[in-house]
Design an enzyme around this catalytic site. Sequence first.
Site, mmCIF file in Angstrom:
data_model
loop_
_atom_site.group_PDB
_atom_site.id
_atom_site.type_symbol
_atom_site.label_atom_id
_atom_site.label_comp_id
_atom_site.label_asym_id
_atom_site.label_seq_id
_atom_site.Cartn_x
_atom_site.Cartn_y
_atom_site.Cartn_z
ATOM 1 N N PHE A 51 6.900 -7.727 -0.824
ATOM 2 C CA PHE A 51 6.362 -8.864 -0.078
ATOM 3 C C PHE A 51 5.980 -10.016 -1.011
ATOM 4 C CE2 PHE A 51 3.183 -11.155 2.446
ATOM 5 C CZ PHE A 51 3.829 -11.242 3.668
ATOM 6 N N HIS B 263 5.299 -0.502 8.226
ATOM 7 C CA HIS B 263 5.616 -1.926 8.317
ATOM 8 C C HIS B 263 6.853 -2.280 7.498
ATOM 9 C CE1 HIS B 263 2.855 -1.744 4.873
ATOM 10 N NE2 HIS B 263 3.233 -2.946 4.500
HETATM 11 N N1 INI Z 1 6.506 -2.780 -0.899
HETATM 12 C C1 INI Z 1 7.741 -2.450 -1.347
HETATM 13 O O1 INI Z 1 8.244 -3.109 -2.257
HETATM 14 N N2 INI Z 1 8.406 -1.405 -0.813
HETATM 15 C C2 INI Z 1 7.866 -0.654 0.192
HETATM 16 O O2 INI Z 1 8.559 0.305 0.648
HETATM 17 C C3 INI Z 1 6.582 -0.977 0.665
HETATM 18 N N3 INI Z 1 5.959 -0.162 1.661
HETATM 19 O O3 INI Z 1 6.408 0.964 1.879
HETATM 20 O O4 INI Z 1 4.962 -0.555 2.269
HETATM 21 C C4 INI Z 1 5.907 -2.074 0.108
HETATM 22 N N4 INI Z 1 4.672 -2.444 0.539
HETATM 23 C C5 INI Z 1 3.808 -3.299 -0.210
HETATM 24 C C6 INI Z 1 4.046 -4.775 0.089
HETATM 25 O O5 INI Z 1 5.286 -5.197 -0.469
HETATM 26 C C7 INI Z 1 2.952 -5.627 -0.533
HETATM 27 O O6 INI Z 1 2.909 -5.411 -1.921
HETATM 28 C C8 INI Z 1 1.574 -5.350 0.057
HETATM 29 O O7 INI Z 1 1.612 -5.405 1.472
HETATM 30 C C9 INI Z 1 0.541 -6.382 -0.468
HETATM 31 O O8 INI Z 1 0.890 -7.690 -0.011
#
Ligand code: INI
Length: 163
Positions: A66, A97
Amino acid sequence: MAGPADPAGTGSLTAREDGDGLHLAIAWSRFNEEVTTSLLGGALAELVAHGVERDAIAVVSVPGAFELPLVAARLAASGRFDAVLVLGAVIRGETGHYDVVANECAHGVARAALDSGVPVIFGVLTTDTVAQAVDRSGGRLGNKGADTARAAIEMANLMRLID
Ligand code: INI
Protein backbone atom coordinates in the site's frame (compact mmCIF):
# COMPACT_ATOMS: atom_id res chain seq x y z
CA MET A 1 22.49 3.25 -26.34
CA ALA A 2 19.02 2.32 -27.47
CA GLY A 3 18.29 1.97 -31.13
CA PRO A 4 15.23 1.06 -33.12
CA ALA A 5 14.57 -2.61 -33.64
CA ASP A 6 11.69 -4.55 -35.11
CA PRO A 7 12.08 -8.12 -33.91
CA ALA A 8 8.65 -9.29 -35.05
CA GLY A 9 8.66 -7.42 -38.36
CA THR A 10 5.57 -5.46 -37.38
CA GLY A 11 6.87 -2.00 -38.15
CA SER A 12 6.73 -1.15 -34.43
CA LEU A 13 9.26 1.06 -32.69
CA THR A 14 10.75 -1.30 -30.12
CA ALA A 15 13.56 -0.38 -27.73
CA ARG A 16 16.50 -2.64 -26.96
CA GLU A 17 17.07 -4.22 -23.56
CA ASP A 18 20.46 -2.57 -23.08
CA GLY A 19 20.84 -0.97 -19.66
CA ASP A 20 24.08 0.89 -20.32
CA GLY A 21 23.88 4.46 -19.00
CA LEU A 22 20.47 4.11 -17.36
CA HIS A 23 19.68 5.36 -13.85
CA LEU A 24 16.97 3.31 -12.15
CA ALA A 25 15.21 3.15 -8.80
CA ILE A 26 13.63 0.15 -7.12
CA ALA A 27 10.90 0.54 -4.51
CA TRP A 28 10.16 -2.76 -2.78
CA SER A 29 7.87 -3.68 0.08
CA ARG A 30 8.95 -5.84 3.01
CA PHE A 31 5.53 -7.45 3.62
CA ASN A 32 5.89 -11.16 2.68
CA GLU A 33 9.61 -10.51 2.89
CA GLU A 34 10.73 -14.02 1.93
CA VAL A 35 9.07 -13.48 -1.45
CA THR A 36 9.93 -9.83 -1.93
CA THR A 37 13.65 -10.19 -1.17
CA SER A 38 13.77 -12.81 -3.95
CA LEU A 39 12.03 -10.38 -6.29
CA LEU A 40 14.59 -7.74 -5.35
CA GLY A 41 17.50 -10.11 -5.91
CA GLY A 42 16.09 -11.17 -9.27
CA ALA A 43 15.60 -7.58 -10.37
CA LEU A 44 19.09 -6.45 -9.34
CA ALA A 45 20.77 -9.42 -11.00
CA GLU A 46 18.83 -8.89 -14.24
CA LEU A 47 19.56 -5.16 -14.35
CA VAL A 48 23.28 -5.71 -13.86
CA ALA A 49 23.27 -8.57 -16.42
CA HIS A 50 21.83 -6.10 -18.94
CA GLY A 51 24.56 -3.54 -18.35
CA VAL A 52 23.11 -1.26 -15.67
CA GLU A 53 25.82 -0.08 -13.25
CA ARG A 54 25.06 -1.20 -9.69
CA ASP A 55 25.88 2.34 -8.49
CA ALA A 56 23.19 3.67 -10.83
CA ILE A 57 20.43 1.74 -9.03
CA ALA A 58 18.80 3.28 -5.94
CA VAL A 59 16.94 0.84 -3.69
CA VAL A 60 14.23 1.97 -1.27
CA SER A 61 12.11 -0.26 0.97
CA VAL A 62 8.63 0.37 2.38
CA PRO A 63 6.52 -1.61 4.91
CA GLY A 64 3.86 -2.93 2.51
CA ALA A 65 2.44 -2.73 -0.99
CA PHE A 66 0.00 0.00 0.00
CA GLU A 67 2.98 2.32 0.61
CA LEU A 68 4.58 1.66 -2.79
CA PRO A 69 2.69 4.21 -4.92
CA LEU A 70 3.71 7.27 -2.90
CA VAL A 71 7.37 6.31 -2.87
CA ALA A 72 7.27 5.36 -6.56
CA ALA A 73 5.65 8.71 -7.37
CA ARG A 74 8.30 10.62 -5.40
CA LEU A 75 11.14 8.72 -7.07
CA ALA A 76 9.63 9.19 -10.52
CA ALA A 77 9.07 12.92 -9.96
CA SER A 78 12.64 13.47 -8.73
CA GLY A 79 14.00 13.66 -12.26
CA ARG A 80 16.90 11.41 -11.22
CA PHE A 81 15.72 8.15 -12.76
CA ASP A 82 14.93 6.83 -16.24
CA ALA A 83 12.49 4.31 -14.76
CA VAL A 84 11.22 3.09 -11.41
CA LEU A 85 10.61 -0.57 -10.56
CA VAL A 86 7.98 -1.43 -7.97
CA LEU A 87 8.22 -4.83 -6.28
CA GLY A 88 5.90 -6.44 -3.76
CA ALA A 89 3.70 -9.41 -2.94
CA VAL A 90 0.02 -9.24 -2.04
CA ILE A 91 -1.26 -12.68 -1.08
CA ARG A 92 -4.99 -13.30 -0.74
CA GLY A 93 -4.68 -16.02 1.85
CA GLU A 94 -2.91 -13.62 4.17
CA THR A 95 -5.48 -10.86 4.35
CA GLY A 96 -9.10 -9.90 4.29
CA HIS A 97 -8.27 -6.65 2.56
CA TYR A 98 -6.34 -8.24 -0.32
CA ASP A 99 -8.47 -6.53 -2.96
CA VAL A 100 -8.08 -3.10 -1.40
CA VAL A 101 -4.31 -3.35 -1.06
CA ALA A 102 -3.79 -4.90 -4.50
CA ASN A 103 -6.09 -2.49 -6.33
CA GLU A 104 -4.85 0.66 -4.61
CA CYS A 105 -1.28 -0.38 -5.27
CA ALA A 106 -1.91 -1.04 -8.96
CA HIS A 107 -3.87 2.18 -9.48
CA GLY A 108 -1.29 4.24 -7.58
CA VAL A 109 1.60 2.82 -9.54
CA ALA A 110 -0.14 3.53 -12.84
CA ARG A 111 -0.88 7.07 -11.68
CA ALA A 112 2.74 7.63 -10.64
CA ALA A 113 3.83 6.82 -14.18
CA LEU A 114 1.19 8.93 -15.90
CA ASP A 115 1.65 11.92 -13.59
CA SER A 116 5.46 11.93 -13.93
CA GLY A 117 5.94 10.75 -17.50
CA VAL A 118 8.54 8.30 -16.17
CA PRO A 119 8.00 4.56 -16.62
CA VAL A 120 6.95 2.97 -13.33
CA ILE A 121 6.94 -0.78 -13.79
CA PHE A 122 4.53 -2.97 -11.84
CA GLY A 123 6.36 -5.93 -10.31
CA VAL A 124 3.85 -6.69 -7.57
CA LEU A 125 2.72 -10.30 -7.34
CA THR A 126 -0.98 -10.72 -6.60
CA THR A 127 -1.64 -14.36 -5.79
CA ASP A 128 -4.06 -16.55 -3.86
CA THR A 129 -1.39 -18.48 -1.97
CA VAL A 130 2.16 -18.19 -0.69
CA ALA A 131 3.13 -21.16 -2.89
CA GLN A 132 2.00 -19.31 -6.02
CA ALA A 133 4.08 -16.31 -4.98
CA VAL A 134 7.14 -18.48 -4.31
CA ASP A 135 6.74 -20.08 -7.77
CA ARG A 136 6.94 -16.61 -9.32
CA SER A 137 9.79 -15.18 -7.25
CA GLY A 138 12.64 -17.42 -8.34
CA GLY A 139 10.73 -20.73 -8.29
CA ARG A 140 9.49 -22.92 -11.10
CA LEU A 141 7.66 -20.09 -12.90
CA GLY A 142 10.55 -17.65 -13.04
CA ASN A 143 11.13 -14.41 -11.20
CA LYS A 144 8.75 -11.46 -11.59
CA GLY A 145 11.54 -9.19 -10.38
CA ALA A 146 13.70 -10.15 -13.35
CA ASP A 147 10.74 -9.66 -15.73
CA THR A 148 10.19 -6.23 -14.21
CA ALA A 149 13.85 -5.34 -14.73
CA ARG A 150 13.71 -6.13 -18.44
CA ALA A 151 10.49 -4.17 -18.84
CA ALA A 152 12.04 -1.17 -17.04
CA ILE A 153 15.08 -1.13 -19.31
CA GLU A 154 12.96 -1.46 -22.45
CA MET A 155 10.56 1.28 -21.35
CA ALA A 156 13.37 3.65 -20.31
CA ASN A 157 15.01 3.19 -23.71
CA LEU A 158 11.66 3.55 -25.48
CA MET A 159 11.07 6.93 -23.82
CA ARG A 160 14.43 8.05 -25.22
CA LEU A 161 13.51 6.81 -28.68
CA ILE A 162 10.15 8.58 -28.61
CA ASP A 163 11.66 11.81 -27.32
N1 INI B 1 0.96 -5.64 2.24
C1 INI B 1 1.55 -6.38 1.27
O1 INI B 1 2.49 -5.90 0.63
N2 INI B 1 1.11 -7.62 1.00
C2 INI B 1 0.07 -8.18 1.69
O2 INI B 1 -0.29 -9.35 1.38
C3 INI B 1 -0.54 -7.43 2.71
N3 INI B 1 -1.58 -8.01 3.50
O3 INI B 1 -1.72 -9.23 3.50
O4 INI B 1 -2.30 -7.31 4.22
C4 INI B 1 -0.08 -6.13 2.97
N4 INI B 1 -0.65 -5.35 3.93
C5 INI B 1 -0.02 -4.19 4.47
C6 INI B 1 -0.32 -2.93 3.66
O5 INI B 1 0.36 -2.97 2.41
C7 INI B 1 0.16 -1.69 4.41
O6 INI B 1 1.54 -1.79 4.65
C8 INI B 1 -0.56 -1.47 5.73
O7 INI B 1 -1.96 -1.52 5.55
C9 INI B 1 -0.17 -0.10 6.34
O8 INI B 1 -0.62 0.95 5.48
